[in-house]
Enzyme design. Structure first.
Site, mmCIF file in Angstrom:
data_model
loop_
_atom_site.group_PDB
_atom_site.id
_atom_site.type_symbol
_atom_site.label_atom_id
_atom_site.label_comp_id
_atom_site.label_asym_id
_atom_site.label_seq_id
_atom_site.Cartn_x
_atom_site.Cartn_y
_atom_site.Cartn_z
ATOM 1 N N GLY A 159 76.114 -48.750 -1.075
ATOM 2 C CA GLY A 159 76.663 -49.698 -2.038
ATOM 3 C C GLY A 159 76.859 -51.064 -1.401
ATOM 4 O O GLY A 159 75.907 -51.822 -1.196
ATOM 5 N N GLY A 160 78.098 -51.390 -1.051
ATOM 6 C CA GLY A 160 78.451 -52.721 -0.561
ATOM 7 C C GLY A 160 77.532 -53.263 0.529
ATOM 8 O O GLY A 160 77.151 -54.436 0.504
ATOM 9 N N GLU A 178 80.961 -43.503 -10.726
ATOM 10 C CA GLU A 178 81.563 -44.587 -11.526
ATOM 11 C C GLU A 178 81.176 -44.448 -12.992
ATOM 12 O O GLU A 178 81.956 -44.783 -13.884
ATOM 13 C CB GLU A 178 81.140 -45.945 -10.939
ATOM 14 C CG GLU A 178 81.861 -46.205 -9.621
ATOM 15 C CD GLU A 178 81.114 -47.088 -8.636
ATOM 16 O OE1 GLU A 178 80.150 -47.782 -9.034
ATOM 17 O OE2 GLU A 178 81.505 -47.080 -7.451
ATOM 18 N N HIS A 224 76.127 -41.378 -11.373
ATOM 19 C CA HIS A 224 77.009 -41.962 -10.362
ATOM 20 C C HIS A 224 78.461 -41.702 -10.772
ATOM 21 O O HIS A 224 78.793 -41.722 -11.954
ATOM 22 C CB HIS A 224 76.750 -43.463 -10.220
ATOM 23 C CG HIS A 224 77.412 -44.050 -9.014
ATOM 24 N ND1 HIS A 224 78.759 -44.330 -8.975
ATOM 25 C CD2 HIS A 224 76.924 -44.363 -7.785
ATOM 26 C CE1 HIS A 224 79.065 -44.811 -7.771
ATOM 27 N NE2 HIS A 224 77.968 -44.840 -7.032
ATOM 28 N N ASN A 249 72.407 -49.555 -3.864
ATOM 29 C CA ASN A 249 72.940 -49.617 -5.225
ATOM 30 C C ASN A 249 73.800 -50.871 -5.323
ATOM 31 O O ASN A 249 74.900 -50.917 -4.768
ATOM 32 C CB ASN A 249 73.778 -48.355 -5.495
ATOM 33 C CG ASN A 249 74.492 -48.404 -6.838
ATOM 34 O OD1 ASN A 249 74.242 -49.281 -7.657
ATOM 35 N ND2 ASN A 249 75.405 -47.460 -7.046
ATOM 36 N N TRP A 250 73.281 -51.855 -6.008
ATOM 37 C CA TRP A 250 73.994 -53.143 -6.089
ATOM 38 C C TRP A 250 75.149 -53.109 -7.083
ATOM 39 O O TRP A 250 75.920 -54.049 -7.155
ATOM 40 C CB TRP A 250 73.003 -54.261 -6.464
ATOM 41 C CG TRP A 250 72.206 -54.771 -5.289
ATOM 42 C CD1 TRP A 250 72.003 -54.137 -4.090
ATOM 43 C CD2 TRP A 250 71.526 -56.031 -5.195
ATOM 44 N NE1 TRP A 250 71.230 -54.931 -3.265
ATOM 45 C CE2 TRP A 250 70.913 -56.094 -3.918
ATOM 46 C CE3 TRP A 250 71.338 -57.099 -6.073
ATOM 47 C CZ2 TRP A 250 70.157 -57.188 -3.496
ATOM 48 C CZ3 TRP A 250 70.580 -58.196 -5.659
ATOM 49 C CH2 TRP A 250 70.004 -58.239 -4.381
ATOM 50 N N LYS A 251 75.236 -52.034 -7.876
ATOM 51 C CA LYS A 251 76.297 -51.934 -8.889
ATOM 52 C C LYS A 251 76.301 -53.216 -9.746
ATOM 53 O O LYS A 251 75.231 -53.776 -9.979
ATOM 54 C CB LYS A 251 77.637 -51.632 -8.214
ATOM 55 C CG LYS A 251 77.527 -50.426 -7.263
ATOM 56 C CD LYS A 251 78.844 -49.913 -6.760
ATOM 57 C CE LYS A 251 78.596 -48.707 -5.841
ATOM 58 N NZ LYS A 251 79.831 -48.085 -5.371
ATOM 59 N N SER A 271 80.466 -45.477 1.858
ATOM 60 C CA SER A 271 80.854 -46.253 3.049
ATOM 61 C C SER A 271 79.848 -46.151 4.192
ATOM 62 O O SER A 271 80.238 -46.129 5.362
ATOM 63 C CB SER A 271 82.260 -45.865 3.508
ATOM 64 O OG SER A 271 83.218 -46.245 2.523
ATOM 65 N N GLU A 309 77.759 -38.066 -2.879
ATOM 66 C CA GLU A 309 78.665 -39.194 -2.700
ATOM 67 C C GLU A 309 80.099 -38.738 -2.964
ATOM 68 O O GLU A 309 80.533 -38.700 -4.123
ATOM 69 C CB GLU A 309 78.321 -40.324 -3.676
ATOM 70 C CG GLU A 309 76.948 -40.916 -3.468
ATOM 71 C CD GLU A 309 76.875 -42.359 -3.947
ATOM 72 O OE1 GLU A 309 76.447 -43.199 -3.155
ATOM 73 O OE2 GLU A 309 77.273 -42.648 -5.093
ATOM 74 N N GLY A 319 83.369 -47.096 -1.243
ATOM 75 C CA GLY A 319 84.053 -48.383 -1.185
ATOM 76 C C GLY A 319 85.380 -48.359 -0.456
ATOM 77 O O GLY A 319 86.169 -49.306 -0.568
HETATM 78 P P1 13P Z 1 79.742 -48.015 -0.813
HETATM 79 O O1 13P Z 1 78.568 -47.942 0.139
HETATM 80 O O2 13P Z 1 80.126 -49.406 -1.160
HETATM 81 O O3 13P Z 1 80.862 -47.145 -0.360
HETATM 82 O O4 13P Z 1 79.217 -47.382 -2.210
HETATM 83 C C1 13P Z 1 78.552 -46.169 -2.196
HETATM 84 C C2 13P Z 1 77.962 -45.934 -3.529
HETATM 85 O O5 13P Z 1 78.676 -45.701 -4.502
HETATM 86 C C3 13P Z 1 76.503 -46.017 -3.663
HETATM 87 O O6 13P Z 1 76.073 -45.533 -4.885
#
Ligand code: 13P
Length: 242
Positions: A222-223, A97, A95, A8-10, A201, A163, A169
């Site tokens: 994510g990251g 967020e 998600h 997920n590149w956000k 994470s 999640e 993050g």
């Molecule tokens: P991180 O891997 O950066 O913690 O993010 C997880 C995430 O929200 C994937 O959707």
């Protein structure tokens, strides 16, 4: 079940970021391995380009959100049909967020999951508790309520991503026992055959341990999905089909 590793590149990535996917394919020596599904969910601006570019390399593309309606007066929104038309095969819905930043309720998330299925996309439906909820011993109850309110009633395949909000993050992850407990719980509340991902994470250093846990059928990253050098070892850390 075939593991699914999704990135997920956000709100990250420009046209030049296609270089990272080329680097990932180089790491795979030409194409993603066929015993695991590899999905990249770039920002909407890149979905069509990535989908057109990588269809031969077994990298599937997903959106990060969709509107419940097929079309209409919803400025700035994107429908599931539009994502499918752009070549996406998946879409993340619910998600944390989006639940937090856009006030999405369980009912909204279910409507979006239904929209995804209507358009022929596989929804990746996110659930997870906050830090306060876990500390109060409410994690299972919170996720149970999210599942009851967000999952579509369908025989079509969908994906659930657990999640924990406090793990996103932050570099923090639940213990393997806590992940196992939650994934067993989600398995019991989800139709047979649906893949259940862990997200929060996930890094090259912890991926193998997390992906080996029973009922963890993959990861939502994510990251660490932004760089091929991090994402490749995570993809390869998944055990083969089991
Ligand atoms: P991180 O891997 O950066 O913690 O993010 C997880 C995430 O929200 C994937 O959707």
């Amino acid at each position: 079940m075939k593991p699914l590793i999704a990135g997920n590149w956000k709100m990250n990535g420009l046209a030049s970021s296609i270089a990272e996917i080329h680097a990932l394919i180089d790491e795979f020596s030409g194409a993603a391995p066929d015993d695991r599904d590899v999905v990249i969910c770039p920002p909407a601006t890149l979905v069509a380009t990535f989908a057109a570019e990588f269809s031969d390399e077994a990298i599937q593309i997903g959106g990060q959100d969709c509107h419940p309606a097929q079309s209409g007066a919803h400025t700035g929104d994107i429908s599931a049909e539009m994502l499918a038309d752009a070549g996406a095969a998946f879409v993340i819905v619910g998600h944390s967020e989006r639940r937090a930043d856009h006030g999405e309720t369980d009912a909204t998330v279910r409507a979006k999951a239904d929209a995804a299925l209507r358009a022929g996309l596989t929804p990746i439906i996110c659930v997870g508790e906050t830090e306060e909820q876990r500390k109060a011993g409410q994690a299972l109850a919170v996720v149970g309520a999210q599942l009851a309110g967000s999952l579509p009633e369908t025989a079509d395949p969908f994906v659930v991503a657990y999640e924990p909000v406090w793990a996103i993050g932050t570099g923090l992850t639940p213990t393997t026992d806590d992940i196992a407990e939650m994934h067993d719980f989600i398995r019991a509340k989800t139709p047979a055959g649906m893949r259940i991902l862990y997200g929060g994470s996930v890094k090259p250093a912890n991926a193998a341990e997390i992906l080996a846990i029973d009922n963890v059928d993959g990861a939502l990253v994510g990251g660490a999905s932004l760089k091929a050098a991090d994402f490749h070892p995570i993809v390869m850390a998944a055990p083969g089909e089991r």
